[in-house]
Design an enzyme around this catalytic site. Structure first.
Site, PDB file in Angstrom:
ATOM      1  N   ALA A  66       4.869  48.538 -28.460  1.00 40.84           N
ATOM      2  CA  ALA A  66       4.189  49.519 -28.002  1.00 40.84           C
ATOM      3  C   ALA A  66       5.666  49.993 -27.003  1.00 40.84           C
ATOM      4  CB  ALA A  66       3.563  49.531 -26.323  1.00 40.84           C
ATOM      5  N   PRO A  67       5.649  52.076 -26.903  1.00 44.32           N
ATOM      6  CA  PRO A  67       6.984  52.931 -26.529  1.00 44.32           C
ATOM      7  C   PRO A  67       6.268  52.182 -24.913  1.00 44.32           C
ATOM      8  CG  PRO A  67       5.565  53.797 -28.113  1.00 44.32           C
ATOM      9  CD  PRO A  67       4.713  52.885 -27.712  1.00 44.32           C
ATOM     10  N   GLY A  68       7.771  53.036 -24.218  1.00 43.41           N
ATOM     11  CA  GLY A  68       7.236  51.957 -22.773  1.00 43.41           C
ATOM     12  C   GLY A  68       8.527  50.975 -22.510  1.00 43.41           C
ATOM     13  N   ILE A  69       8.090  50.534 -20.666  1.00 48.09           N
ATOM     14  CA  ILE A  69       9.381  49.284 -20.274  1.00 48.09           C
ATOM     15  C   ILE A  69       8.808  48.129 -21.011  1.00 48.09           C
ATOM     16  CG2 ILE A  69       9.811  48.100 -18.389  1.00 48.09           C
ATOM     17  CD1 ILE A  69       9.605  51.177 -17.391  1.00 48.09           C
ATOM     18  N   LYS A  70       9.091  47.007 -21.593  1.00 47.94           N
ATOM     19  CA  LYS A  70       7.944  45.760 -21.877  1.00 47.94           C
ATOM     20  C   LYS A  70       7.768  45.090 -19.951  1.00 47.94           C
ATOM     21  CE  LYS A  70      11.373  45.231 -26.340  1.00 47.94           C
ATOM     22  NZ  LYS A  70      11.577  44.645 -26.873  1.00 47.94           N
ATOM     23  N   GLY A  71       6.578  44.260 -20.396  1.00 45.52           N
ATOM     24  CA  GLY A  71       5.776  44.075 -19.357  1.00 45.52           C
ATOM     25  C   GLY A  71       7.245  42.745 -19.560  1.00 45.52           C
ATOM     26  N   LEU A  72       7.230  41.888 -18.122  1.00 40.53           N
ATOM     27  CA  LEU A  72       7.608  40.322 -18.020  1.00 40.53           C
ATOM     28  C   LEU A  72       6.420  39.516 -18.800  1.00 40.53           C
ATOM     29  CD1 LEU A  72       9.498  40.591 -15.116  1.00 40.53           C
ATOM     30  CD2 LEU A  72      10.084  40.777 -16.585  1.00 40.53           C
ATOM     31  N   LYS A 132      -2.816  43.411 -26.462  1.00 40.68           N
ATOM     32  CA  LYS A 132      -1.946  42.626 -25.519  1.00 40.68           C
ATOM     33  C   LYS A 132      -2.414  40.906 -25.477  1.00 40.68           C
ATOM     34  CE  LYS A 132      -2.229  45.198 -21.546  1.00 40.68           C
ATOM     35  NZ  LYS A 132      -2.785  45.600 -20.567  1.00 40.68           N
ATOM     36  N   ASP A 148     -11.358  48.529 -19.153  1.00 45.01           N
ATOM     37  CA  ASP A 148     -11.780  47.880 -20.054  1.00 45.01           C
ATOM     38  C   ASP A 148     -11.480  46.689 -20.935  1.00 45.01           C
ATOM     39  OD1 ASP A 148     -14.093  45.696 -20.135  1.00 45.01           O
ATOM     40  OD2 ASP A 148     -15.118  47.084 -21.080  1.00 45.01           O
TER      41      ASP A 148
END
Length: 612
Positions: A327-333, A348, A383
């Site tokens: 997914a585009p954007g900042i990767k999560g930790l 996710k 949701d």
């Protein structure tokens, strides 16, 4: 090729099928009882009771499935039943559903039970319902004639005002109305303001679903107006203006307004439906384009919605060729997120390991997602659909995504032939990350995004939710322009947080220090510090201080916490405050409490409204 037997000779197969259907019928009876009880709680104004009822109903389905599995294992040793008998179980079950009122939901219940008993390799067309076997077209209601799926009203005979009043009174709510004549006049005025005067066609009629839709402190009348070839949707929220006194709060006449109240970011409605497919079909006519999966979910049948969503995904995969990508954007930790560009959802996965400063576990993260599922989301939290053992074609996965999966979530992966099976995932509606929305937007977009962000966090506060990580990247912008929170790993109840002001620095060294000069407990929050990471962009700062300057004041947060600790539940409106009758027609509400004789239904031009 069909492998079903020509003869159904297994008595055990029939007995199991009947036991499973009895398990579903018990589930649906409890489901309907909850919706019926919601009417009593709404009439009494028991908002805490309504909240608890909605929470408990969410877990009821899994409890009934577990009960059924335990019964089948105890009485029939279901795990040891051979494949020929399982084929017959499904056929017997289909036979039992031919006159059923909820066949599609009963098929989903069958799948849930089977998937608890059988190994994944047995999940095939012969054993479970990959496609529906029983049609839901034209299922008739068994309810008394007084409560069909929907009622039809014909205003041509008695006039629109009398018809609207009869629509409301037919729900037989116990509390009195503050001034129903006034409220009906407001509805007529709103219709006139939206559409002007129209000629009545021969088929002019109003259809209204026979059950109210309960959520939060409101009960919604939902229907459609038919005039000629035109179909107009509407929803009318009923609310308590004071204990034991009701009023119509507004009338929602736009498809976009209905899409918001039925959106994925709101909690599920409590609504009594003998034939759920008929309700879903009706709702589909007033919200064309909204997937059936989402409609089933919004009316509380989230497992049926989940089942239909998976079928939609498989259908989409067979009619598309693009690849799943990171997914585009900042990767999560904490989460690995990927998407299929042609499909409006994100997938996710909880990572196997979390780098500092994250201190959490997979179980804790799953509990946070369950908290959100059971909590009142108020249109501000997305949701999620939770799945196990999802098989995706390896050929549809981008190589960079596969490398990321093998690096971050190896414990969740299993290669099986040409498929990659993912043991656990969450699926959410895809939104534009707020940080990208602000970064790429013009000044008007930035102002809208920041105003919505502040409203979202403040509404979450009122709902006893502290987001934890409030960076813009953890919020998304929906297609309707609403800002929604979707990163739950640090979420907490606001009442569990200790709201603190930053102590004054003791000396110049404290003031120049990059580290706090004061102690910080695990549940301490310091609203004054949030500006450090929220106000870096001058455009953002300007909009923030214009609309939400109080956001950084600890007193705001403490005030909401104090209200919650007193058991107070604030009012929430999933529509613009300006749409409320008391705001758009204030002259009609002057001295409402003391007025003995109500004003006429509507001004002269509104009394002759012809609806199209």
């Amino acid at each position: 090729m069909n492998h079903f037997p020509k003869l159904l000779s297994s008595q055990i197969g029939f007995d199991l099928a009947q036991t499973m259907l009895e398990g579903f019928d018990r589930h649906y009876r409890i489901f309907r009882d909850a919706a019926i009880h919601a009417k009593t709680l709404f009439e009494k104004g028991d908002w805490h009771g309504l909240q608890k009822l909605a929470r408990d109903r969410i877990t009821s389905y899994d409890e009934r499935v577990d009960e059924c599995v335990e019964l089948l294992e105890d009485e029939y040793d279901a795990e040891k039943i051979d494949s020929e008998v399982w084929q017959q179980i499904k056929l017997h079950y289909i036979g039992l559903l031919t006159t059923h009122r909820q066949p599609e939901c009963a098929e989903t219940f069958f799948n849930s039970v089977c998937c608890k008993i059988l190994h994944r390799s047995y999940f095939n067309n012969d054993f479970i319902f990959v496609r529906p076997a029983i049609s839901t077209e034209y299922i008739e209601n068994d309810e008394p004639a007084a409560k069909p799926t929907y009622r039809a009203y014909y205003p041509g005979k008695d006039g629109l005002a009398a018809t609207l009043e009869r629509i409301v009174t037919n729900f037989q709510l116990e509390p009195q109305f503050e001034d129903l004549t006034r409220d009906v006049g407001c509805v007529m005025q709103a219709i006139h303001d939206a559409f002007g005067a129209f000629d009545e066609a021969p088929n002019f009629q109003i259809h209204v679903l026979s059950s109210l839709f309960y959520r939060n402190k409101s009960a919604y009348i939902v229907g459609r107006i038919i005039n000629g070839d035109l179909l107009l949707p509407f929803a009318v929220p009923l609310r308590h203006v004071k204990p034991g006194v009701l009023a119509l709060d507004t009338v929602l006449l736009k498809r976009e307004q209905l899409l918001i109240i039925f959106s994925f970011s709101h909690s599920y409605f409590l609504v009594d439906m003998e034939v759920p497919s008929a309700y879903v079909e009706f709702l589909g006519t007033i919200m064309p384009g909204k997937p059936k999966a989402e409609i089933y979910t919004s009316v509380g049948l989230q497992k049926q919605g989940k089942n239909l969503f998976y079928r939609d995904l498989l259908h989409h995969l067979s009619h598309s060729s693009d690849q799943f990508i990171i997914a585009p954007g900042i990767k999560g930790l904490v989460m690995l997120v990927f998407t299929l560009p042609s499909f409006p959802y994100v997938f996710k996965l909880i990572k196997d390991n979390f780098p500092p400063p994250k201190e959490t576990t997979r179980a804790q993260i799953q509990s946070k997602y369950q908290l959100v599922k059971r909590h009142d989301r108020l249109g501000r939290m997305a949701d999620t659909l939770e799945y196990s053992s999802v098989a995706l074609p390896r050929s549809r996965l981008d190589d960079a995504l596969v490398r990321e999966l093998e690096k971050e979530v190896p414990s969740l992966l299993e290669y099986e032939g040409e498929n990659l099976v993912i043991r656990h995932m969450y699926i959410e509606r895809r939104m534009v990350p707020l940080n990208l929305f602000l970064q790429n937007g013009n000044d008007e977009d930035v102002e809208h995004g920041i105003k919505e962000y502040g409203n979202a966090v403040k509404e979450l506060m009122q709902a006893n939710i502290f987001p934890g990580d409030m960076l813009y990247k953890n919020f998304g912008v929906t297609r309707h322009g609403r800002v929604v929170f979707y990163d739950y790993d640090e979420i907490e109840y606001l009442t569990d947080c200790n709201v603190r002001a930053v102590p004054a620095p003791r000396n110049e060294e404290d003031e120049m220090s990059g580290e706090p000069w004061y102690s910080v407990g695990p549940h301490d929050i310091f609203p004054e510090t949030y500006g450090t990471f929220l106000l870096g962009d001058p455009r953002v700062r300007r909009s923030f201080m214009q609309h939400h300057a109080d956001f950084f004041d600890p007193a705001l947060w403490q005030r909401h916490k104090d209200h919650l600790l007193k058991g107070e539940l604030p009012d929430f409106f999933p529509y613009d405050d300006s749409a409320r009758f008391c705001n758009c027609y204030p002259e009609r509400f002057a001295d409402a409490a003391g007025r003995a004789s109500p004003e006429p239904d509507a001004p002269a031009d509104a009394r002759s409204v012809r609806v199209a």
